[in-house]
Design a protein around this motif. Sequence first.
Motif, PDB file in Angstrom:
ATOM      1  N   GLU A   1     -14.237  45.976  48.713  1.00  0.00           N
ATOM      2  CA  GLU A   1     -14.900  44.680  48.565  1.00  0.00           C
ATOM      3  C   GLU A   1     -16.365  44.827  48.166  1.00  0.00           C
ATOM      4  N   GLY A   2     -16.756  44.218  47.054  1.00  0.00           N
ATOM      5  CA  GLY A   2     -18.165  44.102  46.689  1.00  0.00           C
ATOM      6  C   GLY A   2     -18.646  45.206  45.763  1.00  0.00           C
ATOM      7  N   LEU A   3     -19.658  44.872  44.958  1.00  0.00           N
ATOM      8  CA  LEU A   3     -20.171  45.838  43.975  1.00  0.00           C
ATOM      9  C   LEU A   3     -20.681  47.108  44.657  1.00  0.00           C
ATOM     10  N   GLU A   4     -21.227  46.973  45.871  1.00  0.00           N
ATOM     11  CA  GLU A   4     -21.749  48.167  46.559  1.00  0.00           C
ATOM     12  C   GLU A   4     -20.633  49.160  46.878  1.00  0.00           C
ATOM     13  N   GLU A   5     -19.381  48.700  46.817  1.00  0.00           N
ATOM     14  CA  GLU A   5     -18.241  49.592  47.100  1.00  0.00           C
ATOM     15  C   GLU A   5     -17.697  50.267  45.839  1.00  0.00           C
ATOM     16  N   ALA A   6     -18.238  49.923  44.662  1.00  0.00           N
ATOM     17  CA  ALA A   6     -17.662  50.474  43.428  1.00  0.00           C
ATOM     18  C   ALA A   6     -17.840  51.996  43.359  1.00  0.00           C
ATOM     19  N   VAL A   7     -19.059  52.461  43.647  1.00  0.00           N
ATOM     20  CA  VAL A   7     -19.276  53.912  43.581  1.00  0.00           C
ATOM     21  C   VAL A   7     -18.472  54.630  44.678  1.00  0.00           C
ATOM     22  N   PRO A   8     -18.548  54.181  45.956  1.00  0.00           N
ATOM     23  CA  PRO A   8     -17.693  54.832  46.966  1.00  0.00           C
ATOM     24  C   PRO A   8     -16.207  54.812  46.592  1.00  0.00           C
ATOM     25  N   ALA A   9     -15.758  53.716  46.001  1.00  0.00           N
ATOM     26  CA  ALA A   9     -14.332  53.645  45.618  1.00  0.00           C
ATOM     27  C   ALA A   9     -14.021  54.709  44.570  1.00  0.00           C
ATOM     28  N   PHE A  10     -14.915  54.871  43.611  1.00  0.00           N
ATOM     29  CA  PHE A  10     -14.686  55.881  42.568  1.00  0.00           C
ATOM     30  C   PHE A  10     -14.709  57.294  43.166  1.00  0.00           C
ATOM     31  N   LEU A  11     -15.690  57.555  44.030  1.00  0.00           N
ATOM     32  CA  LEU A  11     -15.776  58.899  44.633  1.00  0.00           C
ATOM     33  C   LEU A  11     -14.541  59.174  45.496  1.00  0.00           C
ATOM     34  N   ASP A  12     -14.083  58.150  46.213  1.00  0.00           N
ATOM     35  CA  ASP A  12     -12.893  58.318  47.065  1.00  0.00           C
ATOM     36  C   ASP A  12     -11.626  58.521  46.235  1.00  0.00           C
ATOM     37  N   LEU A  13     -11.542  57.829  45.116  1.00  0.00           N
ATOM     38  CA  LEU A  13     -10.371  57.963  44.229  1.00  0.00           C
ATOM     39  C   LEU A  13     -10.175  59.424  43.833  1.00  0.00           C
ATOM     40  N   LEU A  14     -11.283  60.101  43.553  1.00  0.00           N
ATOM     41  CA  LEU A  14     -11.178  61.498  43.096  1.00  0.00           C
ATOM     42  C   LEU A  14     -10.685  62.413  44.215  1.00  0.00           C
ATOM     43  N   ARG A  15     -10.794  61.951  45.471  1.00  0.00           N
ATOM     44  CA  ARG A  15     -10.365  62.772  46.621  1.00  0.00           C
ATOM     45  C   ARG A  15      -9.106  62.219  47.281  1.00  0.00           C
ATOM     46  N   GLY A  16      -8.460  61.271  46.602  1.00  0.00           N
ATOM     47  CA  GLY A  16      -7.185  60.774  47.140  1.00  0.00           C
ATOM     48  C   GLY A  16      -7.324  59.626  48.125  1.00  0.00           C
ATOM     49  N   GLY A  17      -8.452  58.907  48.109  1.00  0.00           N
ATOM     50  CA  GLY A  17      -8.654  57.810  49.067  1.00  0.00           C
ATOM     51  C   GLY A  17      -7.868  56.551  48.740  1.00  0.00           C
ATOM     52  N   ASN A  18      -7.107  56.562  47.687  1.00  0.00           N
ATOM     53  CA  ASN A  18      -6.315  55.377  47.306  1.00  0.00           C
ATOM     54  C   ASN A  18      -4.832  55.642  47.464  1.00  0.00           C
ATOM     55  N   THR A  19      -4.117  54.552  47.757  1.00  0.00           N
ATOM     56  CA  THR A  19      -2.654  54.563  47.617  1.00  0.00           C
ATOM     57  C   THR A  19      -2.348  53.438  46.639  1.00  0.00           C
ATOM     58  N   GLY A  20      -1.641  53.733  45.575  1.00  0.00           N
ATOM     59  CA  GLY A  20      -1.484  52.756  44.498  1.00  0.00           C
ATOM     60  C   GLY A  20      -2.801  52.629  43.741  1.00  0.00           C
ATOM     61  N   LYS A  21      -2.963  51.497  43.095  1.00  0.00           N
ATOM     62  CA  LYS A  21      -4.139  51.318  42.210  1.00  0.00           C
ATOM     63  C   LYS A  21      -5.404  51.018  43.004  1.00  0.00           C
ATOM     64  N   MET A  22      -6.481  51.732  42.701  1.00  0.00           N
ATOM     65  CA  MET A  22      -7.781  51.463  43.342  1.00  0.00           C
ATOM     66  C   MET A  22      -8.520  50.402  42.539  1.00  0.00           C
ATOM     67  N   VAL A  23      -8.857  49.282  43.205  1.00  0.00           N
ATOM     68  CA  VAL A  23      -9.649  48.231  42.547  1.00  0.00           C
ATOM     69  C   VAL A  23     -10.771  47.796  43.481  1.00  0.00           C
ATOM     70  N   VAL A  24     -11.773  47.175  42.909  1.00  0.00           N
ATOM     71  CA  VAL A  24     -12.893  46.631  43.681  1.00  0.00           C
ATOM     72  C   VAL A  24     -12.912  45.126  43.452  1.00  0.00           C
ATOM     73  N   ARG A  25     -12.841  44.359  44.552  1.00  0.00           N
ATOM     74  CA  ARG A  25     -12.887  42.900  44.407  1.00  0.00           C
ATOM     75  C   ARG A  25     -14.341  42.435  44.526  1.00  0.00           C
ATOM     76  N   LEU A  26     -14.778  41.669  43.556  1.00  0.00           N
ATOM     77  CA  LEU A  26     -16.158  41.175  43.578  1.00  0.00           C
ATOM     78  C   LEU A  26     -16.235  39.718  44.007  1.00  0.00           C
ATOM     79  N   ALA A  27     -15.181  38.976  43.758  1.00  0.00           N
ATOM     80  CA  ALA A  27     -15.220  37.546  44.055  1.00  0.00           C
ATOM     81  C   ALA A  27     -13.792  37.059  44.210  1.00  0.00           C
ATOM     82  N   GLU A  28     -13.669  35.907  44.871  1.00  0.00           N
ATOM     83  CA  GLU A  28     -12.350  35.296  44.996  1.00  0.00           C
ATOM     84  C   GLU A  28     -11.885  34.846  43.612  1.00  0.00           C
ATOM     85  N   GLU A  29     -10.558  34.888  43.392  1.00  0.00           N
ATOM     86  CA  GLU A  29     -10.029  34.453  42.090  1.00  0.00           C
ATOM     87  C   GLU A  29     -10.118  32.945  41.999  1.00  0.00           C
TER      88      GLU A  29
END
Length: 335
Positions: free
Chosen positions: A307-335
């Motif tokens: 959740e949130g732009l501040e999580e984009a970099v942590p999400a990317f760094l975690d993706l490289l180490r397997g921190g995701n199951t399925g697709k890793m996305v960052v939500r910035l706002a409600e649809e």
Amino acid sequence: MSTPTREIHLASRPFGWPTHDDFRTVETKLPDPGPGEVLVRNTFLSVDPYMRGRMNDTRSYVPPFRLDAPLEGGAVGEVIASGDEQVPVGATVLHQAGWREHALLKTGQGRVVDVERVPASAYLGVLGMPGMTAYVGLTRIAPVQEGETVFVSGAAGAVGSAAGQMARLLGAAKVVGSAGSPEKVAWVTGDLGFDAAFDYHDGPVGQLLKEHAPIDVYFDNVGGEHLEAAIGAFKEHGRAALCGAISAYNAVEPPPGPRNMFLIVGKRLSLRGFIVSDHGDLRDEFVEKVSGFLSSGELVVRETVREGLEEAVPAFLDLLRGGNTGKMVVRLAEE
Ligand SMILES: NC(=O)c1ccc[n+]([C@@H]2O[C@H](COP(=O)([O-])OP(=O)(O)OC[C@H]3O[C@@H](n4cnc5c(N)ncnc54)[C@H](OP(=O)(O)O)[C@@H]3O)[C@@H](O)[C@H]2O)c1
């Protein structure tokens, strides 16, 4: 009027594993859209392994990211101001100006997507680039035949989870996966219906795969030791779709290649690399087939949502180490 917003820049080119210091959040303002432009409030950003390659200053199939400029990547968002009568306010668009809260797009830089029947984030995953990658790999690069055994590495990731399930839907008799944790192994053999899977940390991959050999098709997301293991496990005339090699993306020295390359000759193997963007002619077929699999419930989808732009970099760094199951996305706002 102008719109205050934030975007993430590449501050330095990572050497080896990227760190938070390689990125910078920058506050800026975007002008109102001019004729033919739209202003988009991004709702979901995609983080993807290929972005690591674009952080290096090397020639590749896509140009490197520029330093001190916003990063780019897949995103979906809602049009909040429009100077383009084809793209009204309220439309949802898929585009490449990710890693930022808002994007000013010119005509042709975004594609309007239907969010009535599928959530917007699906266009970053199963109905987007990763899903299409799985489809291209298994229908054109190493086409699966009825009754075959297919091995998928990175099986719990965005591409791998789609590939394993599609392999079955395309006629495979047995689907084997590898992933990085017992939880991921349980998910792919449980919810996703893989016949077997192993945690690649549990021993040499060659030995772990031997239990499920021989294989006809290998969908390679990982490279390195996994590729060597697959070459060893192939039947004669086996085929590999070489999709990615994430085990080497942060390496500072070229990793050793498979030591059993001579088997490619003896077993008459075909190992073929591919880039999904070269296969746009399959898009309509892919969307039709996969939309059908989704609405029938035959294809199971999972996202790891930060959740949130501040999580984009942590999400990317975690993706490289397997921190995701399925697709890793960052939500910035409600649809
Ligand atoms: N050719 C193309 O056009 C194309 C298009 C899209 C993606 N790709 C490639 O497809 C692959 C998967 O991409 P994706 O978007 O679906 O990412 P993803 O699989 O959702 O995420 C990356 C995963 O890689 C795994 N991983 C990291 N280091 C590893 C290692 N040393 N050995 C084995 N697995 C490792 C991690 O899962 P574990 O917990 O299982 O380790 C992590 O979750 C990547 O190699 C990517 O570059 C290629």
